[in-house]
Scaffold this active site. Sequence first.
Site, PDB file in Angstrom:
ATOM      1  N   SER A 158      -6.121   3.412   4.456  1.00  0.00           N
ATOM      2  CA  SER A 158      -5.651   2.647   3.301  1.00  0.00           C
ATOM      3  C   SER A 158      -6.790   1.918   2.592  1.00  0.00           C
ATOM      4  O   SER A 158      -6.628   0.774   2.139  1.00  0.00           O
ATOM      5  CB  SER A 158      -4.573   1.638   3.735  1.00  0.00           C
ATOM      6  OG  SER A 158      -3.759   1.276   2.667  1.00  0.00           O
ATOM      7  N   LYS A 194      -0.179   3.724  -2.591  1.00  0.00           N
ATOM      8  CA  LYS A 194      -1.202   4.769  -2.458  1.00  0.00           C
ATOM      9  C   LYS A 194      -0.613   6.156  -2.288  1.00  0.00           C
ATOM     10  O   LYS A 194      -1.316   7.150  -2.456  1.00  0.00           O
ATOM     11  CB  LYS A 194      -2.143   4.425  -1.303  1.00  0.00           C
ATOM     12  CG  LYS A 194      -2.937   3.145  -1.533  1.00  0.00           C
ATOM     13  CD  LYS A 194      -3.951   2.910  -0.419  1.00  0.00           C
ATOM     14  CE  LYS A 194      -4.788   1.659  -0.674  1.00  0.00           C
ATOM     15  NZ  LYS A 194      -4.105   0.419  -0.256  1.00  0.00           N
ATOM     16  N   SER A 201       0.796  -1.230   0.000  1.00  0.00           N
ATOM     17  CA  SER A 201       0.000   0.000   0.000  1.00  0.00           C
ATOM     18  C   SER A 201       0.825   1.276   0.000  1.00  0.00           C
ATOM     19  O   SER A 201       0.246   2.369  -0.013  1.00  0.00           O
ATOM     20  CB  SER A 201      -0.964   0.009   1.190  1.00  0.00           C
ATOM     21  OG  SER A 201      -2.075  -0.818   0.938  1.00  0.00           O
TER      22      SER A 201
END
Length: 300
Positions: free
Chosen positions: A121, A64, A61
């Site tokens: 997230s 992101k 993640s």
Amino acid sequence: MTMLSRRALHRWCGAMLLAGLAAPIAPADAVTRPVSAIVMDARDGSILYAQNAGIVRRPASLTKMMTLFLTFDALDAGTLRLGDPVRISRYASNQPPSRIGLRPGATMTVDQAIRAVAVVSANDVAVALAETVGGTEDRFARMMTAKARALGLEDTSFTNSTGLPGANLTTAQDMARLSLALQRDHPRRYAVFATRSFSWGGRTVQNHNHLLGAYPGADGLKTGYTAEAGFALAASAKRGDRRLIAVVIGERSVQLRDRLVAKLLTEGFGRAAPSPPPPARSIPDTLEEWLGNGGALPAD
């Protein structure tokens, strides 16, 4: 040296994903890979410490950060506004956790979507943002890769906006450079990474970055985990007029990841800022040399 308390570490261990899932230990295929780590001085991008920082691996993640980078770019360009609606498509709603759990056709504002991605997230919201900015996630992923090249991130490429298992690739060094670029190009919007919690539908969820509020001066950036990537964290902290960035990818647990990042930041702040930056040969070759304790990690 500033240390994190056992109580704080135990509290971190108990943190859960929005969907109620937790992954306390990475599986064997992840832990056999070496941990990548880097510490960067945000003043000039000089590297204070690096170990396996150039190994190409999955970003999880940490992806992101680039998803939000392009969202911030669109806001600055005027093609997107904070109050604009972000519609959740069926494809976005079907993303696995971590997620908000919105149904197809539901909407939230761009501002809310940014916070959902930065704080918890949320994969469903990340895809919805990608579709809002890029039309489709595939096209947005190509935009992400193009942005990576423009920023000089030569070992980074993306096929999705979430970091879920796919073909996203990066290095710890590239993620440190991306963190620095976010601070440099979007200094006002960077503050979202310090948001401690996100509330939606009557629920309040704490930021997955457990250093916030626990490590002095920490104000970002992003956590990550997949079985293939292991546990990852890109963190930034500021003390006085000095800011450091630390990235760790591939640790075996949340606790080990957070402890290592905190120790690397602490050691970095304990050293004088290089002026001029040291030559590459002066960068410590091993974690033991960097920590300077005779070959063992400091005890809590």
